[in-house]
Motif scaffolding. Structure first.
Motif, PDB file in Angstrom:
ATOM      1  N   SER A  67     -36.076  73.419 -85.440  1.00  0.00           N
ATOM      2  CA  SER A  67     -37.134  74.286 -84.923  1.00  0.00           C
ATOM      3  C   SER A  67     -36.591  75.269 -83.890  1.00  0.00           C
ATOM      4  O   SER A  67     -36.976  76.446 -83.868  1.00  0.00           O
ATOM      5  CB  SER A  67     -38.234  73.433 -84.293  1.00  0.00           C
ATOM      6  OG  SER A  67     -39.252  74.233 -83.746  1.00  0.00           O
ATOM      7  N   ALA A  68     -35.681  74.792 -83.041  1.00  0.00           N
ATOM      8  CA  ALA A  68     -35.122  75.650 -82.003  1.00  0.00           C
ATOM      9  C   ALA A  68     -34.264  76.774 -82.573  1.00  0.00           C
ATOM     10  O   ALA A  68     -34.069  77.808 -81.928  1.00  0.00           O
ATOM     11  CB  ALA A  68     -34.292  74.817 -81.034  1.00  0.00           C
ATOM     12  N   PRO A 105     -42.504  62.504 -85.415  1.00  0.00           N
ATOM     13  CA  PRO A 105     -42.189  63.880 -85.011  1.00  0.00           C
ATOM     14  C   PRO A 105     -42.527  64.931 -86.057  1.00  0.00           C
ATOM     15  O   PRO A 105     -42.545  66.128 -85.749  1.00  0.00           O
ATOM     16  CB  PRO A 105     -40.669  63.834 -84.756  1.00  0.00           C
ATOM     17  CG  PRO A 105     -40.177  62.673 -85.518  1.00  0.00           C
ATOM     18  CD  PRO A 105     -41.283  61.678 -85.521  1.00  0.00           C
ATOM     19  N   VAL A 106     -42.812  64.492 -87.277  1.00  0.00           N
ATOM     20  CA  VAL A 106     -43.160  65.444 -88.338  1.00  0.00           C
ATOM     21  C   VAL A 106     -44.658  65.764 -88.329  1.00  0.00           C
ATOM     22  O   VAL A 106     -45.084  66.819 -88.826  1.00  0.00           O
ATOM     23  CB  VAL A 106     -42.740  64.873 -89.715  1.00  0.00           C
ATOM     24  CG1 VAL A 106     -43.114  65.814 -90.851  1.00  0.00           C
ATOM     25  CG2 VAL A 106     -41.242  64.610 -89.743  1.00  0.00           C
ATOM     26  N   LEU A 107     -45.470  64.877 -87.746  1.00  0.00           N
ATOM     27  CA  LEU A 107     -46.925  65.030 -87.803  1.00  0.00           C
ATOM     28  C   LEU A 107     -47.434  66.384 -87.321  1.00  0.00           C
ATOM     29  O   LEU A 107     -48.300  66.993 -87.977  1.00  0.00           O
ATOM     30  CB  LEU A 107     -47.593  63.900 -87.002  1.00  0.00           C
ATOM     31  CG  LEU A 107     -47.550  62.509 -87.634  1.00  0.00           C
ATOM     32  CD1 LEU A 107     -48.163  61.480 -86.696  1.00  0.00           C
ATOM     33  CD2 LEU A 107     -48.294  62.518 -88.970  1.00  0.00           C
ATOM     34  N   PRO A 108     -46.949  66.912 -86.186  1.00  0.00           N
ATOM     35  CA  PRO A 108     -47.467  68.218 -85.749  1.00  0.00           C
ATOM     36  C   PRO A 108     -47.248  69.320 -86.780  1.00  0.00           C
ATOM     37  O   PRO A 108     -48.106  70.193 -86.950  1.00  0.00           O
ATOM     38  CB  PRO A 108     -46.662  68.503 -84.466  1.00  0.00           C
ATOM     39  CG  PRO A 108     -46.223  67.168 -83.986  1.00  0.00           C
ATOM     40  CD  PRO A 108     -45.991  66.358 -85.218  1.00  0.00           C
ATOM     41  N   GLN A 123     -47.031  75.079 -84.803  1.00  0.00           N
ATOM     42  CA  GLN A 123     -45.779  75.816 -84.902  1.00  0.00           C
ATOM     43  C   GLN A 123     -45.183  76.044 -83.522  1.00  0.00           C
ATOM     44  O   GLN A 123     -45.855  75.902 -82.503  1.00  0.00           O
ATOM     45  CB  GLN A 123     -46.010  77.182 -85.584  1.00  0.00           C
ATOM     46  CG  GLN A 123     -46.569  77.084 -86.986  1.00  0.00           C
ATOM     47  CD  GLN A 123     -46.691  78.446 -87.650  1.00  0.00           C
ATOM     48  OE1 GLN A 123     -45.976  79.372 -87.310  1.00  0.00           O
ATOM     49  NE2 GLN A 123     -47.607  78.548 -88.600  1.00  0.00           N
ATOM     50  N   GLY A 124     -43.905  76.431 -83.540  1.00  0.00           N
ATOM     51  CA  GLY A 124     -43.240  76.863 -82.321  1.00  0.00           C
ATOM     52  C   GLY A 124     -43.228  75.828 -81.207  1.00  0.00           C
ATOM     53  O   GLY A 124     -43.118  74.626 -81.424  1.00  0.00           O
ATOM     54  N   VAL A 166     -45.851  68.692 -78.742  1.00  0.00           N
ATOM     55  CA  VAL A 166     -46.668  67.612 -79.301  1.00  0.00           C
ATOM     56  C   VAL A 166     -45.780  66.546 -79.934  1.00  0.00           C
ATOM     57  O   VAL A 166     -46.003  65.338 -79.747  1.00  0.00           O
ATOM     58  CB  VAL A 166     -47.673  68.172 -80.330  1.00  0.00           C
ATOM     59  CG1 VAL A 166     -48.392  67.032 -81.056  1.00  0.00           C
ATOM     60  CG2 VAL A 166     -48.689  69.075 -79.642  1.00  0.00           C
ATOM     61  N   ALA A 167     -44.760  66.985 -80.683  1.00  0.00           N
ATOM     62  CA  ALA A 167     -43.858  66.023 -81.310  1.00  0.00           C
ATOM     63  C   ALA A 167     -43.142  65.177 -80.259  1.00  0.00           C
ATOM     64  O   ALA A 167     -43.041  63.949 -80.384  1.00  0.00           O
ATOM     65  CB  ALA A 167     -42.832  66.757 -82.182  1.00  0.00           C
TER      66      ALA A 167
END
Length: 363
Positions: A165-166, A293-296, A302-303, A309-310
């Motif tokens: 994501s980063a 950690p995948v749930l959000p 996003q972002g 949240v994760a």
């Protein structure tokens, strides 16, 4: 029972403290009786004996209080929670909590408690520790795989998701990466745990004496006494091995229980666990941990919002698993929970920073 004479005329603070001790003793005795009600045989007898010991302590405070006993108080919150759990579960977790409760006894620092009572509480801690150890041994194989699997799933997939994501890729790429990490990691963990446990059991089985050795004993040359070599190989001195071998050979006619076959190998196998159980447990718990950690991203976040949240969800679960490990080990649940959180967040933060770095470089 010898009563303390340090406070001939008890003050209000003394009476309050004694009444609190009385309530706690009654509550602890009730916990042990509730635990005994969910067990049988030797464990039940031991727990009932502990309840009787708490009853002796209760009598001490009753005698000190005399007419100042007053209305019965409730035990402290920890003991009441322990009683609630004992009545409904009676598991190794409750015994681990009871072990910590015994370790917190204030009697060694209170002159109004007899030295015998302080010593009793120390011994009670060891008794409960031994009872809890039986349950820990039964849990050890599958539980170890479950805890390691869940934590590996949480930390590794959080690190993977945050790192990707980063780097600035699209949301669907992060989601696919997280799901791929979940499946790959769960299958790898399950297979690795199966191979590990099976290999360990096979090593133990290879070290277990052959049962057919029993049938060879009557035909041994008594003068040569090859059996002494067996016992020397197992760690006995030459003299001890010779004496023990002669004792075995002289009793061959009535021989039935000589441990030529290693009896303790069964317990070792039990503590290692079973391959398929460990593999399934590791697979399921890794997958459940890696899903967090995948749930959000599954719900469209996003972002930075998805990252926060994760990380928060994983942090909550890490605190929970750390606390459970702390309870089972008889250590502080808070310290184990914080340690788990620090390790998990440390790994995730490092990967996130690398993702930012590579994202900037590639961009």
């Amino acid at each position: 029972m010898t009563l303390s004479t340090s406070s001939p005329v008890p003050g209000a603070a003394d009476i309050r403290r004694w009444r609190r001790y009385l309530a706690d003793e009654r509550a602890e005795a009730s916990v042990y009786r509730d635990l005994a009600g969910r067990r049988s045989g030797e464990e039940r007898d031991i727990l009932l004996a502990l309840a009787d010991a708490e009853g002796r302590h209760e009598q001490h405070w009753l005698e000190l209080l005399g007419d100042d006993v007053g209305r019965p108080l409730r035990g402290d919150l920890r003991t009441r929670v322990l009683g609630f759990l004992a009545r409904r579960f009676g598991s190794v977790f409750v015994l681990a909590l009871a072990q910590r409760a015994e370790a917190r006894s204030p009697y060694a620092r209170d002159s109004d408690a007899t030295p015998q009572m302080a010593a009793d509480e120390q011994i009670h801690e060891e008794v409960v520790r031994a009872l809890a150890a039986r349950g820990r041994q039964r849990l050890s194989g599958t539980f170890r795989a479950a805890v390691f699997g869940a934590n590996d799933g949480l930390v590794s997939n959080l690190a993977l998701v945050l790192g990707i994501s980063a780097s600035g890729v699209a949301n669907h790429v992060v989601l696919l990466t997280g799901i791929s990490g979940l499946l790959a990691g769960a299958l790898s963990m399950g297979a690795g745990e199966y191979v590990s446990v099976r290999s360990q059991r096979e090593l133990l089985e290879a070290s277990t004496p052959n049962p057919e050795t029993r049938s060879a004993l009557p035909n041994l040359d008594v003068d040569a006494n090859e059996l002494t070599l067996v016992y020397r190989a197992r760690g006995m001195s030459p003299d001890e091995a010779t004496a023990h071998a002669q004792e075995v050979l002289s009793g061959i006619a009535t021989y039935s229980t000589e441990p030529v076959v290693g009896e303790d190998a069964v317990d070792e196998h039990e503590s290692v666990g079973k391959g398929w159980n460990a593999a399934l447990s590791s697979f399921c718990f890794f997958a459940s941990g890696a899903l967090i950690p995948v749930l959000p991203y599954l719900f469209g976040l996003q972002g930075t919002t998805a990252v926060i949240v994760a990380a928060a969800l994983v942090g909550i679960v890490l605190l929970g698993t750390g606390a459970v490990v702390g309870l089972l080990s008889g250590a502080s649940p808070l310290k184990r929970a914080l340690r788990q959180l620090a390790i998990g967040y440390g790994a995730a933060a490092a990967t996130y920073l690398l993702g930012l770095l590579f994202g900037t470089t590639l961009g």
